[in-house]
Design a protein around this motif. Structure first.
Motif, PDB file in Angstrom:
ATOM      1  N   CYS A 179      -0.028   3.054   3.783  1.00  0.00           N
ATOM      2  CA  CYS A 179       0.405   2.434   5.035  1.00  0.00           C
ATOM      3  C   CYS A 179       1.451   1.355   4.841  1.00  0.00           C
ATOM      4  CB  CYS A 179      -0.781   1.933   5.847  1.00  0.00           C
ATOM      5  SG  CYS A 179      -1.984   0.988   4.950  1.00  0.00           S
ATOM      6  N   CYS A 219      -6.430  -1.668  -0.243  1.00  0.00           N
ATOM      7  CA  CYS A 219      -5.801  -1.895   1.056  1.00  0.00           C
ATOM      8  C   CYS A 219      -6.903  -2.019   2.114  1.00  0.00           C
ATOM      9  CB  CYS A 219      -4.864  -0.742   1.401  1.00  0.00           C
ATOM     10  SG  CYS A 219      -4.215  -0.829   3.077  1.00  0.00           S
ATOM     11  N   CYS A 258       0.829  -1.207   0.000  1.00  0.00           N
ATOM     12  CA  CYS A 258       0.000   0.000   0.000  1.00  0.00           C
ATOM     13  C   CYS A 258       0.865   1.259   0.000  1.00  0.00           C
ATOM     14  CB  CYS A 258      -0.909  -0.006   1.234  1.00  0.00           C
ATOM     15  SG  CYS A 258      -1.776   1.554   1.432  1.00  0.00           S
TER      16      CYS A 258
HETATM   17 ZN    ZN Z   1      -3.159   1.181   3.209  1.00  0.00          ZN
END
Ligand code: ZN
Length: 275
Positions: A13, A36, A10
């Motif tokens: 994150c 995600c 991702c």
């Molecule tokens: Zn994410």
């Protein structure tokens, strides 16, 4: 042979937690779009490698007359109009100084920026597009992407990217780099496709956006990169490519009608702690 695709984590994150927990959204042979499960951003995985993207950009301007170079040349008049709109928007945040356009293509925007009093720098991966700029606009300093890291901190009053953000392989890393290049109080302006709609669900094969952002994820990406958001909203002006929408194409000479069919996203950000 260069590897054409790679798995990705991702873009938001993935830097903080991994492995990414993802849900499939759609196949785009040979790539795929996933979501995600932690933050909700959609992104391509597998996606084109940076080397595959570099090769794509090179072909886009050098070889494919319909998709790339000729398309750019034919559209120069309206691209110049769009550039003046974008400069007017930028002018609401900062006075002319030194500007860097990331992904400057054939330099139409920078040409208009020079007319408006800016000292113009461009970054462009396609050597064909770079040599075109050297020929027709030698007053624009144009660099390949790998030279960006050699530029000193705080060198620019403004950094711009148009239809560029969604192709970045590491958006937080790129935003940090733009923050480094901006002087305190300098601004980043990005305008591009907002893809929280059905666009990323279409199973078109081939090169894809590397990630799909929303105003909310823009805010989070900027915060993670040390940038403060000054503006973050959908705009209907400054149509990108009228050829992509049949109604926009019909009304291409009537910009206010044409623009009704186009929604793009715009964000403006400044280095945290700046003036
Ligand atoms: Zn994410």
């Amino acid at each position: 042979m260069i590897p054409l695709r790679e798995d990705a984590s991702c873009p938001l994150c993935g830097r903080f937690s991994h492995p990414s927990v993802v849900e499939p959204v759609v196949e785009k042979d040979p790539y795929a779009i996933v979501r995600c499960a932690v933050c909700g951003i959609c992104f391509a995985s597998p996606r084109p490698t940076p080397a595959a993207m570099a090769e794509f950009y090179e072909r886009y301007f050098a070889e494919d007359p319909l998709a790339g170079y000729e398309h750019y040349r034919e559209g120069e008049a309206w691209r110049a109009r769009v550039a003046r709109h974008r400069l007017a928007l930028l002018g609401r945040f900062i006075a002319p100084g030194r500007i860097l356009d990331h992904g400057c293509a054939t330099g139409v925007f920078l040409d208009e920026a020079v007319n408006a009093g800016w000292e113009a720098y461009g970054v462009e991966p396609s050597s064909a597009a770079r040599s075109l700029i050297l020929r027709r606009a030698p007053y624009v300093k144009v660099l390949p992407p790998e030279d960006l890291a050699t530029l000193p901190d705080g060198m620019f009053d403004a950094v711009t990217m148009f239809d560029n953000f969604c192709y970045l392989h590491d958006p937080i890393g790129a935003l940090r780099e733009f923050g480094r290049l901006l002087r305190p109080g300098g601004v980043l302006l990005s305008i591009g496709a907002l893809d929280h709609g059905p666009a990323h669900r279409a199973p078109e094969p081939g090169i894809t956006h590397t990630f799909y952002y929303s105003p909310r994820s823009v805010a989070r990406l900027c915060r993670a990169a040390g940038l403060r958001v000054l503006m973050n909203r959908t705009i209907v002006k400054n149509a990108n490519n009228p050829g992509k929408h049949p109604f926009a194409w019909l009304f291409q000479e009537v910009p206010w009608v044409r623009n009704l069919f186009f929604r793009q996203h715009c964000f403006v950000a400044t280095p945290e702690g700046g003036a």
